[in-house]
Design an enzyme around this catalytic site. Structure first.
Site, PDB file in Angstrom:
ATOM      1  N   GLU A 263       2.161   1.862  -3.416  1.00 60.12           N
ATOM      2  CA  GLU A 263       1.132   2.441  -4.279  1.00 60.12           C
ATOM      3  C   GLU A 263       1.121   3.968  -4.136  1.00 60.12           C
ATOM      4  O   GLU A 263       1.017   4.707  -5.125  1.00 60.12           O
ATOM      5  CB  GLU A 263      -0.224   1.852  -3.906  1.00 60.12           C
ATOM      6  CG  GLU A 263      -1.404   2.521  -4.570  1.00 60.12           C
ATOM      7  CD  GLU A 263      -2.595   2.650  -3.633  1.00 60.12           C
ATOM      8  OE1 GLU A 263      -3.207   3.735  -3.608  1.00 60.12           O
ATOM      9  OE2 GLU A 263      -2.913   1.670  -2.943  1.00 60.12           O
TER      10      GLU A 263
ATOM     11  N   HIS B 221       0.827  -1.205   0.000  1.00 61.71           N
ATOM     12  CA  HIS B 221       0.000   0.000   0.000  1.00 61.71           C
ATOM     13  C   HIS B 221       0.863   1.258   0.000  1.00 61.71           C
ATOM     14  O   HIS B 221       0.575   2.225  -0.715  1.00 61.71           O
ATOM     15  CB  HIS B 221      -0.920  -0.020   1.219  1.00 61.71           C
ATOM     16  CG  HIS B 221      -1.671   1.243   1.427  1.00 61.71           C
ATOM     17  ND1 HIS B 221      -1.314   2.177   2.382  1.00 61.71           N
ATOM     18  CD2 HIS B 221      -2.762   1.765   0.797  1.00 61.71           C
ATOM     19  CE1 HIS B 221      -2.144   3.187   2.333  1.00 61.71           C
ATOM     20  NE2 HIS B 221      -3.037   2.980   1.387  1.00 61.71           N
TER      21      HIS B 221
END
Length: 419
Positions: free
Chosen positions: A50, A47
């Site tokens: 990202e 995450h």
């Protein structure tokens, strides 16, 4: 509408679907690297990565990334799931190749500057804090953790604060070096797209990359259990899950029909019995989710401290009763809702691109929509009743958040289902 597939020699997969009459298109990269691909010390890095993709590359600043897409009226975003990370854009048809170039750049060439890592670290810590302040959000993370304890699949996507606080440039480079190979990526585009132009651009951008080999993951093991968190809230937030079928199991369609009939809309059993007839809650629903090797049927409700006992008892009663008296009308309505939801959703190029990427990852092909509709329509009342009976004996997990003193525990829930 028809899908066209192409695979480069290095394993990079391309799927496009032209949707005649559309002036826009959705294009993106789906990377088979999500939360379940993380080692314990990496929890949260997929995450975080990202986020870092948008902070600048060797060719573009963070501002320039946004400007190139927004200068043509487009939209760019990303998300991380347990099994994938996706980077995608929505643009007009003539800007698809440009958008692909931007997406490829942020995925393949991030610079991971120290100042940007520190900035985004603070952003993610704020995101974690926001999740903790959102009871009907964080409770599902806790439910997942207790359903799949002590394994990658059960860990939160955001990661714990102490991990997020420790990641450095070398950690991001190590994760991408292991999980961001061309054979771990799918390029999917739908809408007003030109398959040959996209393949040519993909060959130019990705053709020279060396494959890394498909990642393996630790099999998921649904164990179940309970997590109770006390907080001074207006409501008790209740989330109950059962082990369900994975997406390669045809019983996944039965689970979806069952969940829709039980709590998928205003006509569903739980909504009618618990909200409409008794007024015990504002929100109650059931849903079915599926993954590579496991799945879950989940029920959520929020109610007052004084009424959590009644809500739990009535919910368990409805779960048991479904095995005996689920009607043909209820099953037919649930099938219609699922069928319509699938077909309506696929009128969007973004939904088409995401569906095609996901199915290509699962099956190595893109099954026709009619295949999924036929499997939904094949689920009959007998199958739903049998599934309801199986579910009451399946492994279960419970998460409770708020003023929980009067809330039944998982042992009481299991006993109630068995009784």
């Amino acid at each position: 509408m028809s899908e066209r597939l192409h695979r480069l020699p290095n394993g990079f997969r391309i799927v496009t679907e032209a949707m005649p009459g559309l002036q826009s298109a959705s294009v993106g990269l789906w990377v088979e690297a999500g939360g379940r691909h993380e080692a314990p010390e990496q929890n949260g890095i997929a995450h975080f990565l990202e986020h870092m993709a948008f902070k600048g590359t060797k060719r573009r600043s963070a501002l320039r990334i946004a400007e190139e897409i927004e200068d043509v009226g487009g939209y760019i975003n990303a998300y991380t799931s347990r099994e994938m990370t996706a980077y995608y854009a929505r643009v007009l048809s003539g800007d698809v190749v440009m958008a692909l170039d931007v997406i490829a750049d942020i995925v393949l060439n991030p610079v991971f500057r120290k100042v940007d890592i520190e900035t985004e670290r603070h952003v993610i810590l704020q995101e974690i804090g926001q999740a903790l302040d959102t009871p009907d959000d964080i409770i599902f993370d806790w439910l997942h953790e207790v359903s799949y304890p002590d394994q990658p699949f059960g860990r939160t996507i955001l990661g714990p604060e102490e991990r997020v606080a420790s990641f450095k440039k070398a950690d991001f480079e190590g994760f991408t070096g292991q999980h961001y190979g061309p054979d771990q990526m799918i390029l999917s585009a739908a809408g007003g797209v030109d398959h040959d132009a996209i393949v040519a651009a993909a060959e130019r951008i990705f053709g020279g990359l060396k494959p890394l080999g498909r990642s393996t993951v630790q099999p998921a093991r649904f164990a179940g259990g309970e997590r109770r968190e006390v907080k001074d809230l207006e409501q008790v937030h209740f989330a109950l899950s059962f082990e369900g079928p994975g997406y390669r199991d045809d019983k996944v369609y039965t689970a979806q029909v069952y969940s829709m009939a039980m709590g998928g809309g205003m006509s569903s059993r739980l909504f009618q019995k618990i909200r409409e007839d008794r007024g015990l809650c504002y929100s109650i629903y059931a849903q079915s989710s599926a993954y590579e090797d496991t799945g879950q049927v989940t029920i959520y409700a929020g109610t007052s401290e004084a009424e959590i006992g009644d809500l739990t008892r009535l919910t368990l009663d409805e779960l048991k009763r479904a095995a005996d008296d689920m009607t043909e009308a209820e099953v037919a309505r649930a099938r219609a809702q699922l069928r319509a939801g699938l077909l309506m959703g696929l009128e969007s190029p973004s939904s088409r691109a995401e569906r095609n990427a996901r199915l290509l990852s699962i099956w190595g092909r893109v099954p026709d929509v009619a295949e999924a509709v036929a499997k939904i329509d094949a689920v009959d009342t007998g199958a739903v009743r049998a599934y309801a009976a199986e579910l009451t004996a399946a492994r279960s997990a419970l998460a409770i958040y708020g003023p929980v003193a009067a809330a039944p525990g998982i042992d009481a829930v299991r006993k109630g289902l068995a009784g």
